[in-house]
Write an enzyme that holds these catalytic residues in place. Structure first.
Site, PDB file in Angstrom:
ATOM      1  N   ASP A  40       0.842  -1.205   0.000  1.00 16.73           N
ATOM      2  CA  ASP A  40       0.000   0.000   0.000  1.00 16.73           C
ATOM      3  C   ASP A  40       0.870   1.245   0.000  1.00 16.73           C
ATOM      4  OD1 ASP A  40      -2.047  -1.698   0.165  1.00 16.73           O
ATOM      5  OD2 ASP A  40      -2.778  -1.054   2.142  1.00 16.73           O
ATOM      6  N   PHE A  43       2.284   1.889  -3.381  1.00  8.70           N
ATOM      7  CA  PHE A  43       1.197   2.313  -4.266  1.00  8.70           C
ATOM      8  C   PHE A  43       0.845   3.780  -3.996  1.00  8.70           C
ATOM      9  CE2 PHE A  43      -3.195   2.973  -5.443  1.00  8.70           C
ATOM     10  CZ  PHE A  43      -3.256   2.395  -6.700  1.00  8.70           C
ATOM     11  N   ASP A  44       0.707   4.113  -2.713  1.00  4.93           N
ATOM     12  CA  ASP A  44       0.355   5.495  -2.361  1.00  4.93           C
ATOM     13  C   ASP A  44       1.413   6.476  -2.841  1.00  4.93           C
ATOM     14  OD1 ASP A  44      -1.934   4.650  -1.245  1.00  4.93           O
ATOM     15  OD2 ASP A  44      -1.219   4.711   0.835  1.00  4.93           O
ATOM     16  N   SER A  89     -35.750  -2.407 -20.644  1.00  3.62           N
ATOM     17  CA  SER A  89     -35.738  -3.439 -19.614  1.00  3.62           C
ATOM     18  C   SER A  89     -36.234  -4.725 -20.269  1.00  3.62           C
ATOM     19  CB  SER A  89     -36.620  -3.040 -18.451  1.00  3.62           C
ATOM     20  OG  SER A  89     -37.936  -2.912 -18.902  1.00  3.62           O
ATOM     21  N   LEU A  90     -36.175  -5.811 -19.529  1.00  5.59           N
ATOM     22  CA  LEU A  90     -36.562  -7.098 -20.097  1.00  5.59           C
ATOM     23  C   LEU A  90     -37.931  -7.496 -19.590  1.00  5.59           C
ATOM     24  CD1 LEU A  90     -33.265  -9.102 -19.598  1.00  5.59           C
ATOM     25  CD2 LEU A  90     -34.045  -7.906 -21.634  1.00  5.59           C
ATOM     26  N   GLU A 120     -27.410 -16.211 -17.510  1.00  6.27           N
ATOM     27  CA  GLU A 120     -26.483 -15.497 -16.622  1.00  6.27           C
ATOM     28  C   GLU A 120     -27.231 -14.937 -15.432  1.00  6.27           C
ATOM     29  OE1 GLU A 120     -25.551 -11.441 -18.572  1.00  6.27           O
ATOM     30  OE2 GLU A 120     -25.958 -12.823 -20.224  1.00  6.27           O
ATOM     31  N   LYS A 122     -28.856 -12.368 -12.813  1.00  3.77           N
ATOM     32  CA  LYS A 122     -29.493 -11.053 -12.879  1.00  3.77           C
ATOM     33  C   LYS A 122     -29.119 -10.320 -11.595  1.00  3.77           C
ATOM     34  CE  LYS A 122     -34.078  -8.934 -13.481  1.00  3.77           C
ATOM     35  NZ  LYS A 122     -33.798  -7.870 -12.560  1.00  3.77           N
ATOM     36  N   ASP A 124     -28.860  -7.563  -8.711  1.00  2.00           N
ATOM     37  CA  ASP A 124     -29.842  -6.670  -8.104  1.00  2.00           C
ATOM     38  C   ASP A 124     -29.140  -5.372  -7.719  1.00  2.00           C
ATOM     39  OD1 ASP A 124     -32.132  -5.732  -7.035  1.00  2.00           O
ATOM     40  OD2 ASP A 124     -32.121  -7.005  -5.263  1.00  2.00           O
ATOM     41  N   ARG A 143     -29.807   4.695 -15.839  1.00  5.26           N
ATOM     42  CA  ARG A 143     -30.878   4.322 -16.744  1.00  5.26           C
ATOM     43  C   ARG A 143     -31.988   5.378 -16.803  1.00  5.26           C
ATOM     44  NH1 ARG A 143     -33.693  -0.404 -17.925  1.00  5.26           N
ATOM     45  NH2 ARG A 143     -35.911   0.032 -17.727  1.00  5.26           N
ATOM     46  N   GLU A 179     -24.470  -3.465 -14.311  1.00  9.71           N
ATOM     47  CA  GLU A 179     -25.134  -3.130 -13.065  1.00  9.71           C
ATOM     48  C   GLU A 179     -24.097  -2.725 -12.031  1.00  9.71           C
ATOM     49  OE1 GLU A 179     -28.358  -3.735 -13.726  1.00  9.71           O
ATOM     50  OE2 GLU A 179     -29.411  -3.948 -11.803  1.00  9.71           O
ATOM     51  N   TYR A 231     -22.817  -6.597 -18.400  1.00 12.34           N
ATOM     52  CA  TYR A 231     -23.600  -7.709 -18.933  1.00 12.34           C
ATOM     53  C   TYR A 231     -24.064  -7.496 -20.376  1.00 12.34           C
ATOM     54  CZ  TYR A 231     -27.430  -4.782 -17.097  1.00 12.34           C
ATOM     55  OH  TYR A 231     -28.266  -3.754 -16.796  1.00 12.34           O
ATOM     56  N   LYS A 298     -30.713 -15.061 -22.696  1.00 17.50           N
ATOM     57  CA  LYS A 298     -30.616 -14.298 -23.951  1.00 17.50           C
ATOM     58  C   LYS A 298     -30.310 -15.255 -25.098  1.00 17.50           C
ATOM     59  CE  LYS A 298     -28.543 -10.495 -21.351  1.00 17.50           C
ATOM     60  NZ  LYS A 298     -27.295  -9.962 -20.815  1.00 17.50           N
ATOM     61  N   LYS A 322     -37.340 -14.289 -12.429  1.00 15.17           N
ATOM     62  CA  LYS A 322     -37.053 -13.743 -11.093  1.00 15.17           C
ATOM     63  C   LYS A 322     -37.254 -14.829 -10.048  1.00 15.17           C
ATOM     64  CE  LYS A 322     -38.238  -9.428 -10.367  1.00 15.17           C
ATOM     65  NZ  LYS A 322     -37.656  -8.181  -9.880  1.00 15.17           N
ATOM     66  N   CYS A 416     -35.964  -1.879  30.735  1.00  7.35           N
ATOM     67  CA  CYS A 416     -34.804  -2.081  29.866  1.00  7.35           C
ATOM     68  C   CYS A 416     -34.047  -3.340  30.301  1.00  7.35           C
ATOM     69  CB  CYS A 416     -33.890  -0.861  29.954  1.00  7.35           C
ATOM     70  SG  CYS A 416     -32.336  -1.108  29.096  1.00  7.35           S
ATOM     71  N   CYS A 419     -30.459  -2.182  31.783  1.00  6.93           N
ATOM     72  CA  CYS A 419     -30.248  -1.377  32.985  1.00  6.93           C
ATOM     73  C   CYS A 419     -31.475  -1.341  33.894  1.00  6.93           C
ATOM     74  CB  CYS A 419     -29.833   0.045  32.598  1.00  6.93           C
ATOM     75  SG  CYS A 419     -31.189   0.985  31.890  1.00  6.93           S
ATOM     76  N   CYS A 434     -35.200   3.257  25.936  1.00  5.57           N
ATOM     77  CA  CYS A 434     -34.753   3.342  27.321  1.00  5.57           C
ATOM     78  C   CYS A 434     -34.277   4.772  27.561  1.00  5.57           C
ATOM     79  CB  CYS A 434     -33.613   2.361  27.552  1.00  5.57           C
ATOM     80  SG  CYS A 434     -32.771   2.666  29.108  1.00  5.57           S
ATOM     81  N   CYS A 440     -27.223   3.479  31.061  1.00  3.45           N
ATOM     82  CA  CYS A 440     -27.502   2.218  30.370  1.00  3.45           C
ATOM     83  C   CYS A 440     -26.269   1.818  29.532  1.00  3.45           C
ATOM     84  CB  CYS A 440     -28.729   2.432  29.491  1.00  3.45           C
ATOM     85  SG  CYS A 440     -29.235   0.982  28.604  1.00  3.45           S
TER      86      CYS A 440
HETATM   87  S1  IVH Z   1     -29.627  -7.566 -20.087  1.00  2.00           S
HETATM   88  C1  IVH Z   1     -31.554  -5.251 -23.564  1.00  2.00           C
HETATM   89  N1  IVH Z   1     -28.392  -8.879 -18.188  1.00  2.00           N
HETATM   90  O1  IVH Z   1     -32.269  -6.354 -15.085  1.00  2.00           O
HETATM   91  C2  IVH Z   1     -31.052  -6.126 -22.489  1.00  2.00           C
HETATM   92  N2  IVH Z   1     -29.908  -7.182 -17.557  1.00  2.00           N
HETATM   93  O2  IVH Z   1     -35.079  -5.803 -17.100  1.00  2.00           O
HETATM   94  C3  IVH Z   1     -30.495  -5.380 -21.355  1.00  2.00           C
HETATM   95  N3  IVH Z   1     -29.994  -6.801 -15.126  1.00  2.00           N
HETATM   96  O3  IVH Z   1     -32.777  -3.299 -16.520  1.00  2.00           O
HETATM   97  C4  IVH Z   1     -30.500  -6.068 -20.059  1.00  2.00           C
HETATM   98  N4  IVH Z   1     -28.531  -8.321 -14.567  1.00  2.00           N
HETATM   99  O4  IVH Z   1     -30.797  -3.509 -15.073  1.00  2.00           O
HETATM  100  C5  IVH Z   1     -29.286  -7.903 -18.469  1.00  2.00           C
HETATM  101  N5  IVH Z   1     -27.167 -10.070 -16.607  1.00  2.00           N
HETATM  102  C6  IVH Z   1     -28.057  -9.130 -16.905  1.00  2.00           C
HETATM  103  C7  IVH Z   1     -28.661  -8.352 -15.907  1.00  2.00           C
HETATM  104  C8  IVH Z   1     -29.588  -7.393 -16.274  1.00  2.00           C
HETATM  105  C9  IVH Z   1     -29.335  -7.375 -14.121  1.00  2.00           C
HETATM  106  C10 IVH Z   1     -31.016  -5.778 -14.939  1.00  2.00           C
HETATM  107  C11 IVH Z   1     -30.934  -4.634 -15.877  1.00  2.00           C
HETATM  108  C12 IVH Z   1     -32.266  -4.565 -16.582  1.00  2.00           C
HETATM  109  C13 IVH Z   1     -33.124  -5.513 -15.799  1.00  2.00           C
HETATM  110  C14 IVH Z   1     -33.923  -6.415 -16.693  1.00  2.00           C
END
Ligand code: IVH
Length: 682
Positions: A40, A43-44, A89-90, A120, A122, A124, A143, A179, A231, A298, A322, A416, A419, A434, A440
């Site tokens: 470190d 690096f610094d 979105s999908l 793959e 998804k 969050d 987005r 993401e 992705y 996909k 999902k 409590c 205490c 409390c 406490c």
């Molecule tokens: S593909 C046109 N791949 O899930 C295709 N989306 O509605 C673009 N997300 O808004 C999306 N993991 O934010 C894709 N491996 C993944 C993802 C992914 C998360 C999100 C993305 C999208 C929503 C799907």
């Protein structure tokens, strides 16, 4: 001749490039491959040299220099940007049958041509699009509504898994989508620190990621340890090459350009393989270090995308499955009550252990008295526990088939558990607390934590564990005890079986404590932890009263004169200083050498004896700045008009009520310019 143009900047430019390359390389190895190639410290040193050179020669600093990783740019607001390609979105579903229908439909539409799917994870998190031109990151956009998003480029630059300059071969112009996620470990650490700092914790990693991308100060975002997972590669016409004819090929190429792409992608040839992938990750996802809420399927061959086309909102060549939240039903054995650092009491359900989403659940929070009442939880009930996309299990209801006739409501603690003080429920609040702040134990440790926190005294060598150690050993019961600590008391201190404090550690602690004596008055005031006095309130009090004695002697009315200090807060502050224990504490802190007098900001005494009321918007100052300015010239600022007001300083958009009242009281109204003339400033 221009003097500067004659200086040869070549060698400086070379050194900047060399440093940038080295730092980029070490960053890449560290964040992508988990490999630390240098210390470190080394690096610094490299980074500092680069930052210094760029400061000296700003014309040579690239916007994608690795120095930008630490942030520092301030976004007052985020520019709105129209996406070059809409961020779609999908279609998504919780039903396996719909995945089967998707697969059958896709096969029918494609016909004879052989093709495959990719499955793959998804993620969050928060979707963003990154534009790269000539291998350089030029823009990062959220987005938003899919058509228009926020330009968050300077924050994105601080995310270590977002490459700023690409390696190897890459398309000249494209967009990388992915993401931003907050890995659990970093998220939990950050939330724990927020609680210590008296800030509201984030509800889940997704909210935290989203909030972090919208931070105004990018150096704050840099501290957040966010991660970007790519992705999707969006290519404009003309950028096609064979490797990009499959989605998996695009992701492989992206990985070689320096992107972090998920390792868990699988090419599947039929519905059975897709279902097997879904099944596997439905339970295995709990072992991932970040939140995943489904699987994205996909069509892998990108030329087929055009053929399949779009529905109204989403492409026909992909779908998201999902995961359902996992649920279990288990008996409630008992309810225990926990007292937090702030005195809030939280009921916790002790459950018969149950296996859920990869872990055994034994306990879950019942949040507060209202929560128990709203779910009508009774003694002997079986509770429904759920694990959604996040790691923490939630109680979502009562499994009524096990409800016993005449089951008694949960007896809420009256005292409590730490205490013994009688618990109090403040009007309009959802839970009990409390009130015994002074005695406490968890609250005392909480006060110590607050006192040493970054925005207060900033004694960073004392974390929660050490404070608990100091408290439990009896060495530190009040914050003033910190200043009496001696090295020989600290050395050897520790919990059995764990590392003890060594001479060097003791030294660090004592020097940090000693350094805190320089912390300015306003932060000392904040550190005292007076209820309802936050960072901003403490600043205002410090500015208004200038020293602790004036504040200690002030009446409730006088305290309430301070801007935004309501009557309720004024009473609390007044009561605080009426308590002899607090006066003693302050005397001990004063004797230890802490700052109880505000730094002198006086510039002149031109406004001595004058009281101003400030209203409206100003062109050369913020409201806070005007007030500070008046005070620095010896004037006083009051929040309401009275016969004692000398001037009403009127900015733009001032309310008509104030104007009327000032006229009625015969108070002179002056403009910003007249004010500046008065203090003799341009
Ligand atoms: S593909 C046109 N791949 O899930 C295709 N989306 O509605 C673009 N997300 O808004 C999306 N993991 O934010 C894709 N491996 C993944 C993802 C992914 C998360 C999100 C993305 C999208 C929503 C799907």
């Amino acid at each position: 001749m221009d003097l500067f143009s004659s200086i040869d900047l070549g060698p400086v430019q070379d050194r900047i490039s060399e440093l940038s390359k080295l730092i980029d390389h070490y960053n890449y190895e560290y964040y992508m491959n988990d490999r630390s190639l240098i210390s470190d410290f080394e690096f610094d040193a490299l980074l500092r040299e680069l930052v210094d050179l760029e400061r000296q020669y700003p014309e040579l600093a690239s916007p994608n220099s690795p120095s930008k990783r630490v942030g520092g740019e301030i976004n007052k607001s985020f520019r709105q940007v129209t996406h070059r390609f809409p961020m779609l979105s999908l279609g998504n579903t919780y039903s396996i049958e719909e995945i089967e229908e998707f697969e059958a439909r896709t096969r029918r539409l494609i016909g004879e041509v052989p093709f495959t799917y990719t499955c793959e994870l998804k993620y969050d998190g928060v979707a963003i699009g990154l534009t790269y031109r000539h291998g350089q990151l030029v823009q990062a956009v959220t987005r938003g509504n899919g058509a228009v998003g926020d330009d968050i480029t300077s924050n994105a630059r601080t995310i270590k898994t977002i490459p700023l300059r690409l390696r190897g071969e890459y398309p000249d112009d494209f967009e990388a989508r992915g993401e931003v996620v907050y890995p659990f470990e970093a998220f939990n650490q950050m939330n724990a620190q927020r609680e210590v700092d008296g800030l509201e914790p984030f509800a889940n990693p997704r909210n935290a990621a989203s909030g972090s991308l919208k931070l105004q100060d990018s150096s704050e975002c840099a501290k957040r340890k966010l991660m970007f997972c790519m992705y999707f590669m969006m290519l404009p016409d003309g950028e096609m090459r064979p490797a990009y004819e499959t989605h998996s090929g695009r992701l492989d190429s992206a990985a070689s350009m320096g992107f972090k792409v998920q390792p868990h992608i699988k090419e599947c040839k039929d519905i059975n393989e897709i279902k097997a992938f879904i099944d596997y990750w439905d339970t295995e996802r709990w072992n991932l270090p970040y939140a995943v809420d489904g699987i994205v399927i996909k069509v892998n061959q990108t030329p087929l995308w055009d053929q399949l086309g779009m529905t109204a909102k989403s492409p026909r060549w992909a779908i998201a499955y999902k995961f359902k939240a996992q649920q279990a039903s288990t008996p409630l054995e008992s309810v225990s009550f926990q007292v937090g650092r702030t005195g809030v009491v939280t009921p916790v359900a002790n459950l018969t252990p149950v296996w859920l989403g990869g872990t055994t659940v034994r306990r879950a929070t019942l949040n507060n008295a209202d929560f128990i009442a709203s779910l009508d939880i009774r003694e002997g009930d079986h509770l429904l526990v759920e694990k959604g996309g996040e790691i923490i299990p939630k109680i979502v209801g009562v499994d009524m088939q096990y409800r016993q006739p005449n089951a008694r409501p949960i007896a809420y603690a009256a005292t409590c558990p730490e205490c013994g003080a009688a618990l109090v429920r403040a009007e309009g609040e959802t839970g009990y607390y409390c009130p015994n702040r002074e005695l406490c134990p968890p609250q005392r440790v909480g006060m110590l934590e607050h006192f040493v926190s970054r925005k207060a005294m900033d004694i960073d060598s004392l974390g929660t564990e050490r404070l608990e150690l100091l408290y439990n050993s009896g060495l530190v019961r009040t914050v003033a005890d910190l200043y009496d600590l001696r090295a020989e008391q600290l050395i050897g201190l520790g919990v059995e079986g764990q590392a003890t404090i060594q001479a060097k550690g003791a030294d660090n602690i004592l020097s940090a404590i000693s350094k805190s004596k320089e912390v300015p008055f306003e932060r000392v005031l904040f550190a005292l932890g007076i209820r309802l006095v936050g960072e901003v309130g403490a600043k205002k009090l410090a500015r208004y009263f200038s020293n602790i004695d004036a504040l200690m002697q002030a009446s409730i009315e006088e305290i309430a004169q301070v801007d935004d200090m309501g009557e309720k807060t004024a009473i609390i502050i007044h009561d605080y200083f009426a308590n002899p224990d607090h006066l003693l504490l302050i005397e001990r802190l004063r004797a230890a050498g802490l700052q109880f007098v505000a730094e002198d900001r006086t510039i002149s005494s031109r406004l001595a004896g004058l009281t101003f009321v400030v209203s409206g918007v100003f062109s050369s100052f913020s409201r806070e700045e005007v007030k500070a300015h008046i005070e620095s010239h010896g004037g006083k600022v009051s929040s309401s008009l009275s016969s004692k007001t000398s001037y009403l300083l009127a900015g733009e958009k001032m309310g008509p009520e104030k104007l009327k009242k000032a006229e009625k009281l015969g108070i002179k109204i002056i403009s910003e310019q007249e004010y500046l003339d008065m203090v003799g400033q341009e």
